[in-house]
Design an enzyme around this catalytic site. Structure first.
Site, short mmCIF file in Angstrom:
data_model
loop_
_atom_site.label_atom_id
_atom_site.label_comp_id
_atom_site.label_asym_id
_atom_site.label_seq_id
_atom_site.Cartn_x
_atom_site.Cartn_y
_atom_site.Cartn_z
N ASP A 1 0.90 -1.09 0.00
CA ASP A 1 0.14 0.19 -0.20
C ASP A 1 0.79 1.10 -0.02
OD1 ASP A 1 -2.02 1.83 0.35
OD2 ASP A 1 -3.11 0.79 1.84
N ASP A 2 0.94 2.10 -1.01
CA ASP A 2 1.63 3.29 -1.15
C ASP A 2 3.16 3.12 -1.27
OD1 ASP A 2 -1.07 4.31 -0.78
OD2 ASP A 2 -0.61 5.37 0.90
N CYS B 1 -6.31 4.16 -3.32
CA CYS B 1 -6.32 2.51 -2.87
C CYS B 1 -7.68 2.02 -3.36
CB CYS B 1 -6.31 2.52 -1.39
SG CYS B 1 -5.13 3.16 -0.58
N ARG C 1 -7.40 -1.47 -6.11
CA ARG C 1 -7.83 -2.63 -5.75
C ARG C 1 -9.21 -3.09 -6.51
NH1 ARG C 1 -5.13 -2.85 -0.31
NH2 ARG C 1 -3.92 -1.12 -0.63
N LYS D 1 -5.25 -5.63 4.00
CA LYS D 1 -6.49 -4.49 3.70
C LYS D 1 -7.26 -4.82 2.69
CE LYS D 1 -6.19 0.07 2.22
NZ LYS D 1 -5.38 1.42 2.07
N HIS E 1 -10.49 -2.79 1.76
CA HIS E 1 -10.86 -1.25 1.12
C HIS E 1 -12.00 -1.65 -0.11
CE1 HIS E 1 -9.43 2.90 1.30
NE2 HIS E 1 -10.68 2.83 1.66
N SER F 1 -8.56 1.59 5.33
CA SER F 1 -7.12 2.17 5.54
C SER F 1 -6.92 2.21 7.06
CB SER F 1 -6.69 3.44 5.06
OG SER F 1 -7.07 3.40 3.47
N HIS G 1 1.58 2.35 3.99
CA HIS G 1 0.55 3.39 4.15
C HIS G 1 0.89 3.96 5.62
CE1 HIS G 1 -3.38 5.43 4.21
NE2 HIS G 1 -3.61 5.11 3.15
N ASP H 1 -0.22 -0.69 -4.78
CA ASP H 1 -1.42 -0.37 -5.37
C ASP H 1 -1.72 1.04 -5.86
OD1 ASP H 1 -1.19 1.07 -2.87
OD2 ASP H 1 -3.38 1.02 -2.32
N ASN H 2 -0.60 2.10 -5.33
CA ASN H 2 -0.41 3.24 -6.10
C ASN H 2 0.87 3.72 -5.48
OD1 ASN H 2 -2.83 3.81 -3.59
ND2 ASN H 2 -0.89 4.96 -3.42
N LYS I 1 1.44 9.50 -5.10
CA LYS I 1 0.16 8.97 -4.88
C LYS I 1 -1.15 10.17 -5.22
CE LYS I 1 -2.93 7.42 -1.14
NZ LYS I 1 -2.79 6.90 0.20
MG MG Z 1 -2.67 2.97 -1.24
#
Ligand code: MG
Length: 477
Positions: A48-49, A88, A92, A145, A147, A170, A243, A295-296, A317
């Site tokens: 994540d991130d 996010c 996803r 996660k 989301h 998150s 994240h 994811d980003n 992001k």
């Molecule tokens: Mg993310």
């Protein structure tokens, strides 16, 4: 003729029956060859991130990631791999359905992700990778996660996963601290965020003890591998980290030269190593495809040193610059994948289609699937069929990449209170192979390339059916 399914249940029932009919005679006539052609296990590790520049193998000078570096050297490291969105929730939805989030309604320009007060989620009509793999007899787990909707009807167990262990949204949501932003994130304590930890459909801990999440997710993954070593399995391991708020366990705190962010990434790396070791020990590595990506892009635009690095890419992001949507991506499957660095274009949405093709699962044919089959690249038999990337921000198309060229129709910083949307006419144009940092606009020199990209946009929009917006639905009090 294309068959139209009224719901995913129809699709799954039909796909399942198809398998029953085709498998029976094979079992009767050639049980040996079926045993030989075992379905591969699939593990997707989705950070994540995490930014494009955050791993050693992608050039980070002070974050040590020996396990991921080795994984990349034993497999493929992609340098032009994209996500479906720069935040996010839509990202996803993209990886699990193989579809642009605009089609499923899982993106919004007003509320960019789902929140604890959201009433929406991944629509029942969407078909997830887990559901497709269930039709082939896979055991499936979502760990980490989610989301994609925290209300009971949207949970992983309602989306094809046999097992769920993780947080439903998150780790910076359910803020109960009322502390100033700087104090809260730069000196985080787990009790500042009342995020639930769930097992299947039950909350088992609240607030989730965040310092041990990376390790516990990995423990759950290893347990699932061991329990299912005789079945084909699919594990979607979506790490909560890196994240913000950042949490590392005791053994990893104050270890990295890169500070807390580095500690967190090094802990993820160490835990990836545990998973690969488990596969090797159980002699499953030659039958397991492991994919690692994020994811980003990194959230440095807001969180400074608590956010990661996009390396030489611009932005991060939330934005449609390369740093927001181009990610590290590693494919590992010893004995099958042709080792090397891949400069072809790929997308997380392609994972859906590629895995369907690898396993013989039926690809839904009653809807547009944006993923393409990456097997030619993975096995070294041909180029990637993907030539185009659509960069949506919320529900609006901001940019398009076609081949090595990227045109921006709109640009906007990822975050920030006073940010403004800039419209570009003619669009900005960059040659990403020669100018990956998007610094030198060449739109004036190449009107013919812009015209070609505009034609691609026209075709894309002509077929686009926008899904009912899920992110703007709010729980009524
Ligand atoms: Mg993310």
């Amino acid at each position: 003729m294309q068959k139209v399914f009224s719901s995913r249940r129809d699709f799954l029932r039909t796909a399942g029956l198809g398998i029953a009919y085709t498998m029976v005679p094979q079992f009767l006539t050639c049980s040996k060859s079926i045993r030989k052609e075992k379905l591969p296990n699939i593990i997707i590790i989705f950070c994540d991130d995490l930014g494009y520049g955050d791993l050693g193998i992608y050039g980070h000078p002070t974050i040590k990631t020996p396990n991921l570096d080795r994984m990349a050297l034993e497999g493929q490291k992609w340098t032009n791999f994209y996500v479906a969105a720069s935040v996010c929730t839509p990202s996803r939805a993209g990886i699990l359905t193989g579809r642009l989030p605009i089609r499923s309604g899982m993106c919004s320009s007003k509320r960019r992700v789902l929140f604890p007060d959201s009433a929406g989620g991944l629509p029942e009509s969407e078909i997830t990778l887990a559901e497709v793999l269930k039709t082939k007899g896979y055991k499936t787990a979502c760990i980490g996660k989610w989301h994609l909707g925290h209300l009971p009807r949207y949970l992983p167990t309602k989306n094809g996963f046999d097992y769920y262990f993780g947080i439903p949204y998150s780790n910076d949501m359910d803020d109960v601290s009322k502390l100033p932003w700087k104090q809260k994130f730069w000196n985080p304590k787990t009790e500042y965020w009342n995020v639930p930890l769930m097992q299947n459909e039950k909350v088992i801990e609240r607030p989730a003890e965040q310092t041990s999440l990376t390790k516990r997710y990995t423990d759950e993954t290893i347990k699932f591998i061991k329990n299912n070593k005789n079945n084909p399995f699919f594990i979607y391991l979506a790490h909560t980290m890196p994240h913000v708020p950042l949490f590392a366990s005791k053994n990893f705190q104050n270890r990295s030269l890169r500070g807390l962010y580095g500690d967190v990434v090094e802990e993820i790396d160490w835990n990836v190593g545990r998973i690969l070791r488990t596969l090797n020990d159980l002699k499953l590595s030659s039958n397991t495809l492991v994919i690692f990506t994020s994811d980003n892009g990194p959230w440095w635009l807001t969180y400074k040193e608590l956010g990661g690095s996009a390396g030489l890419l611009r932005g991060g992001k939330g934005s449609t610059w390369e740093g927001g949507m181009r990610e590290p991506a590693i494919f590992w499957w010893p004995g099958h994948i042709k080792k090397g660095t891949i400069t072809d274009i790929g997308s997380t949405m392609d994972i859906f289609t590629t895995i369907c093709k690898l396993t013989g699962a039926k690809i839904p044919d009653d809807r547009i699937i944006d993923g393409v089959d990456l097997r030619p690249v993975l096995f070294g038999t041909g180029p990637s069929p993907r030539k185009t990337i659509f960069y949506y921000r919320g529900t609006k198309l901001y940019a398009v990449r076609k081949g090595s060229y990227k045109a921006h129709f709109f640009t906007e910083p990822g975050y920030g209170k006073n940010r403004k949307v800039k419209k570009h006419n003619p669009p900005l144009l960059f040659n990403l192979e020669q100018d990956p940092s998007e610094r030198f606009d060449i739109s004036k020199e190449h009107p013919e390339i812009i015209a070609d990209i505009l034609e691609t946009v026209k075709k894309h929009k002509a077929k686009l059916v926008i899904g009912e917006n899920q992110l703007e639905k709010i729980i009524k009090k």
